[in-house]
Design an enzyme around this catalytic site. Structure first.
Site, mmCIF file in Angstrom:
data_model
loop_
_atom_site.group_PDB
_atom_site.id
_atom_site.type_symbol
_atom_site.label_atom_id
_atom_site.label_comp_id
_atom_site.label_asym_id
_atom_site.label_seq_id
_atom_site.Cartn_x
_atom_site.Cartn_y
_atom_site.Cartn_z
ATOM 1 C CG ASN A 11 -35.775 7.016 -0.503
ATOM 2 O OD1 ASN A 11 -36.541 6.939 0.460
ATOM 3 N ND2 ASN A 11 -35.998 7.803 -1.542
ATOM 4 C CD1 TRP A 12 -35.309 0.949 2.578
ATOM 5 C CD2 TRP A 12 -36.113 0.667 4.645
ATOM 6 N NE1 TRP A 12 -34.453 0.101 3.252
ATOM 7 C CE2 TRP A 12 -34.929 -0.089 4.519
ATOM 8 C CE3 TRP A 12 -36.794 0.644 5.865
ATOM 9 C CZ2 TRP A 12 -34.416 -0.860 5.560
ATOM 10 C CZ3 TRP A 12 -36.285 -0.123 6.911
ATOM 11 C CH2 TRP A 12 -35.105 -0.865 6.759
ATOM 12 C CD GLU A 100 -40.366 8.826 -5.463
ATOM 13 O OE1 GLU A 100 -40.320 8.649 -4.237
ATOM 14 O OE2 GLU A 100 -39.963 7.976 -6.285
ATOM 15 N N GLY A 177 -37.166 4.784 -10.409
ATOM 16 C CA GLY A 177 -38.219 3.769 -10.357
ATOM 17 C C GLY A 177 -38.661 3.267 -11.721
ATOM 18 C CB SER A 214 -33.216 2.495 -12.346
ATOM 19 O OG SER A 214 -34.580 2.880 -12.480
ATOM 20 N N GLY A 235 -33.538 3.266 -4.198
ATOM 21 C CA GLY A 235 -34.927 3.149 -3.762
ATOM 22 C C GLY A 235 -35.354 1.693 -3.741
ATOM 23 N N GLY A 236 -36.045 1.258 -4.809
ATOM 24 C CA GLY A 236 -36.639 -0.075 -4.873
ATOM 25 C C GLY A 236 -35.712 -1.203 -4.435
HETATM 26 P P1 PGA Z 1 -35.076 3.901 -7.418
HETATM 27 O O1 PGA Z 1 -35.274 5.224 -6.526
HETATM 28 O O2 PGA Z 1 -33.761 3.288 -7.015
HETATM 29 O O3 PGA Z 1 -36.246 3.016 -7.068
HETATM 30 O O4 PGA Z 1 -35.076 4.332 -8.839
HETATM 31 C C1 PGA Z 1 -34.217 6.063 -6.183
HETATM 32 C C2 PGA Z 1 -34.696 7.219 -5.358
HETATM 33 O O5 PGA Z 1 -35.796 7.720 -5.616
HETATM 34 O O6 PGA Z 1 -34.042 7.658 -4.413
#
Ligand code: PGA
Length: 259
Positions: A11-12, A100, A177, A214, A235-236
């Site tokens: 997920n960018w 989000e 995140g 995370s 994500g990150g």
């Molecule tokens: P993260 O995000 O890996 O940066 O915690 C995951 C997500 O929101 O899909």
């Protein structure tokens, strides 16, 4: 050996602009070409780069998905993009109800349900429903209640075709995140519960539940060893070439144990 299909979803978010998204997609294509893969990899770029990234990754059988969409196919809805438009440019997946969206953009369980119905009734996309509790809900002992309410309002009574995949991402909001990843055993017990609830709502469907929050090259393997964790939504660490390739190396290793 048991057969298990693992999902690795990138997920960018809004981390990369148009050029950066295309550079990363082309870099991944270069790294992954001529390599066989026994896991499903899907990239969710920004809507702006969805078409070009889809074209770059298509030849490698890497799917793309839209991060969010509106529940009407076309019309006077300034600023929105519909799920059917994403399908039209070659996407296969749709994130629905990402935390989000729920928390920063105030999407309700009702909005999530409208999106689910649109995707199921009007497209062939695979909806990836995101559920999870906030820190406060966790502290108040409401985790199970919140997750169950999110699942029931999204799926109860939905007209689901038996052949369609069900994918859910368990993403505790406090872990997204923050670097504060959920313990793998704790995630496993939530996944087991999620599977039991969804089996009751949509009996006979095959279901995969991914963990997100995370995930990093250091902790990814811990999740994948758990019985009811079928992949990760990252994500990150997915928006940077080096950390994503490290996670894919784990994907390769763990998938070989099962296929
Ligand atoms: P993260 O995000 O890996 O940066 O915690 C995951 C997500 O929101 O899909």
């Amino acid at each position: 050996m048991t057969e298990k299909k693992f999902y690795f979803f990138a997920n960018w978010k809004m981390y990369l602009d148009f050029d950066e998204s295309n550079i990363l997609a082309n870099g991944l294509a270069e790294e992954l070409k001529n390599k066989s893969r026994s896991y499903e990899m899907t990239v969710f770029p920004s809507a702006l780069a969805l078409q070009t990234v889809t074209q770059v990754l298509r030849d490698l059988n890497i799917d793309t998905g839209i991060q969010n969409g509106y529940w009407v196919d076309k019309g006077g809805y300034t600023g929105e993009i519909s799920f059917s438009m994403a399908q039209n440019i070659g996407c296969r997946f749709a994130l629905i109800g990402h935390s989000e969206r729920r928390h920063q953009f105030k999407e309700s369980n009702h909005d999530v349900r409208m999106k689910m119905e649109n995707v199921i009734n009007n497209t062939k996309l695979v909806p990836v429903l995101c559920v999870g509790e906030t820190q406060k809900e966790r502290d108040d002992g409401k985790t199970e209640e919140i997750i169950e309410a999110q699942l029931r309002s999204a799926y109860d009574g939905v007209n689901w075709d038996e052949k369609r995949e069900i994918i859910i991402a368990y993403e505790p909001v406090w872990a997204i995140g923050t670097g504060n990843a959920c313990d793998a055993k704790e995630a496993q017990s939530q996944h087991e519960r999620i599977k039991a609830i969804v089996k009751e709502l949509l009996p006979g469907q095959s279901l995969s539940v991914l963990y997100g929050g995370s995930v990093s090259p250091e902790n990814a393997e811990n999740y994948l060893k758990e019985k009811d964790i079928d992949g990760v939504l990252v994500g990150g660490a997915s928006a940077k070439m080096d950390s994503w390739l490290k996670i894919l190396a784990i994907a390769e290793k763990i998938s070989k144990k099962y296929v």
